[in-house]
Design an enzyme around this catalytic site. Structure first.
Site, PDB file in Angstrom:
ATOM      1  CD  GLN A  82      -5.978  -3.655   2.936  1.00  0.00           C
ATOM      2  OE1 GLN A  82      -5.891  -4.063   1.788  1.00  0.00           O
ATOM      3  NE2 GLN A  82      -5.006  -3.845   3.817  1.00  0.00           N
TER       4      GLN A  82
ATOM      5  CE  LYS B  76       4.236  -4.359  11.326  1.00  0.00           C
ATOM      6  NZ  LYS B  76       3.162  -4.103  10.388  1.00  0.00           N
ATOM      7  CG  ASP B  77       1.227  -7.214   7.959  1.00  0.00           C
ATOM      8  OD1 ASP B  77       0.759  -6.588   8.912  1.00  0.00           O
ATOM      9  OD2 ASP B  77       1.942  -6.681   7.088  1.00  0.00           O
TER      10      ASP B  77
ATOM     11  CG  HIS C 134       7.251  -2.264   1.709  1.00  0.00           C
ATOM     12  ND1 HIS C 134       7.099  -1.100   2.424  1.00  0.00           N
ATOM     13  CD2 HIS C 134       6.076  -2.932   1.806  1.00  0.00           C
ATOM     14  CE1 HIS C 134       5.883  -1.053   2.943  1.00  0.00           C
ATOM     15  NE2 HIS C 134       5.242  -2.150   2.588  1.00  0.00           N
TER      16      HIS C 134
ATOM     17  CG  HIS D  66       8.938   0.103   5.529  1.00  0.00           C
ATOM     18  ND1 HIS D  66       9.247  -1.248   5.607  1.00  0.00           N
ATOM     19  CD2 HIS D  66       7.600   0.192   5.736  1.00  0.00           C
ATOM     20  CE1 HIS D  66       8.155  -1.922   5.886  1.00  0.00           C
ATOM     21  NE2 HIS D  66       7.127  -1.084   5.948  1.00  0.00           N
TER      22      HIS D  66
ATOM     23  CG  MET E 111      -1.898  -1.222   1.133  1.00  0.00           C
ATOM     24  SD  MET E 111      -3.454  -0.982   1.986  1.00  0.00           S
ATOM     25  CE  MET E 111      -2.902  -0.769   3.639  1.00  0.00           C
ATOM     26  N   GLY E 112       2.121   1.100  -0.468  1.00  0.00           N
ATOM     27  CA  GLY E 112       3.019   2.249  -0.564  1.00  0.00           C
ATOM     28  C   GLY E 112       3.622   2.625   0.773  1.00  0.00           C
TER      29      GLY E 112
ATOM     30  CB  SER F  82       3.417   2.039   5.855  1.00  0.00           C
ATOM     31  OG  SER F  82       3.962   1.159   4.897  1.00  0.00           O
ATOM     32  NE  ARG F  83      -2.133   1.519  10.325  1.00  0.00           N
ATOM     33  CZ  ARG F  83      -2.542   0.616   9.447  1.00  0.00           C
ATOM     34  NH1 ARG F  83      -1.742  -0.367   9.112  1.00  0.00           N
ATOM     35  NH2 ARG F  83      -3.741   0.700   8.893  1.00  0.00           N
TER      36      ARG F  83
HETATM   37  O1  PAF Z   1      -0.035  -5.594   3.636  1.00  0.00           O
HETATM   38  C1  PAF Z   1      -0.475  -4.734   2.855  1.00  0.00           C
HETATM   39  O2  PAF Z   1       0.183  -3.737   2.562  1.00  0.00           O
HETATM   40  C2  PAF Z   1      -1.864  -4.906   2.280  1.00  0.00           C
HETATM   41  O3  PAF Z   1      -2.724  -5.499   3.184  1.00  0.00           O
HETATM   42  C3  PAF Z   1      -1.885  -5.652   0.920  1.00  0.00           C
HETATM   43  C4  PAF Z   1      -1.421  -7.085   1.066  1.00  0.00           C
HETATM   44  C5  PAF Z   1      -1.004  -4.910  -0.068  1.00  0.00           C
HETATM   45  C6  PAF Z   1      -3.313  -5.665   0.383  1.00  0.00           C
HETATM   46  O4  PAF Z   1      -3.805  -4.374   0.224  1.00  0.00           O
END
Ligand code: PAF
Length: 281
Positions: A61, A151-152, A37, A34, A30-31, A188-189
């Protein structure tokens, strides 16, 4: 780096590459990119002929509209980082390319228990939105491998299930969480934290490390209580701190000393909600 904004254009381009036998690695984001990514991009570059990164802040989401409005957008910096990393292709679609009027997503993805615990419980509808967008992105990019960050971890399991449900021909590669030198998981947060909050934020890593160092077989409630106090004393408002099976995220109240475990946390530091997790054994 090639930049595509239209779904049909990137699909056509990638279909030709695939027909020539090229493998495609895909990093959905989602941009607000960092080094976490970029580590996914590097992994893909080392394993694939072509690496595609998508940047799309998916509205479906976000269960909290304010979180969507405040989500950091840094597209010029993102492009520079991707070019520096030698990413081959950026997919940067506007919303109507992902959700065209005639596109029909299943109204519900059967995620079972995964959607009822932890992030699923605290962010109702979030994983349905993730499945919606990832299904669409996979349809457009049709990659050989999708690269996701540990992380997720719950999102990784949800996407694995999405791929199983749809019998999609894509491999998943789950890559380790990247951390700053003080242990804070890259996110990102983090860009939304002010200097004081940034100084406190590594307490999440400290709480998870405390659990890892002190976990013993038997009831888990005491150690979770102590970890929660550590966070509350630093000013966090904790949504959850939990110990779960690393296989399926079923919560573990009483550990048999054998099953693979993961500790997970989600907490607000004022306006910013951060999550992290750590494998325990
Ligand atoms: O982890 C993320 O950045 C988002 O949940 C994803 C996987 C790009 C879906 O929008």
């Amino acid at each position: 780096m090639l930049i595509f904004k239209k779904s049909q254009d990137i699909s056509d381009y990638l279909n030709k590459s695939r027909a020539k036998g090229q493998s495609i690695g895909f990093v959905p984001t989602m941009g607000a990119l960092h080094d976490g990514h970029i580590s996914l991009i590097n992994r893909s570059l080392s394993q694939s002929n072509l690496t595609v990164c998508s940047v799309f802040v998916n509205p479906t989401q976000f269960n909290d509209p304010k979180d969507f409005e405040k989500y950091p957008v840094t597209i010029e910096k993102d492009i520079l980082l991707l070019e520096r990393a030698k990413c081959d292709i950026l997919f940067l679609p506007p919303v109507e390319e992902i959700y065209p009027k005639d596109w029909k997503s299943p109204s519900h993805f059967d995620l079972g228990e995964l959607e009822k615990v932890l992030e699923g419980k605290y962010r109702p509808g979030h994983f349905q939105g993730v499945c919606q967008v990832v299904q669409r992105l996979l349809q457009i990019v049709n990659p050989t491998t999708i690269y996701l960050g540990q992380k997720d971890i719950q999102q990784c399991m949800v996407i694995k299930r999405l791929i199983e449900l749809g019998k999609l021909p894509v491999k998943i590669d789950i890559c380790p969480t990247m951390r700053d030198s003080d242990g804070l998981a890259m996110s990102s947060r983090n860009q939304r934290l002010n200097a004081d909050e940034r100084a406190i934020a590594p307490a999440l890593f400290e709480a998870l490390s405390f659990i890892k160092e002190n976990i013993k077989s038997g009831p888990t409630n005491h150690i979770l209580y102590d970890a929660q106090i550590m966070l509350s004393q630093k000013g966090f408002k904790v949504d959850y701190i939990a110990i779960a099976s690393a296989k399926d995220l079923q919560l573990i109240d009483d550990w048999n000393g054998k099953d693979q475990l993961v500790a997970l946390v989600a907490a607000f530091l004022h306006q910013v909600r951060l999550i992290d997790n750590m494998l325990l054994n």
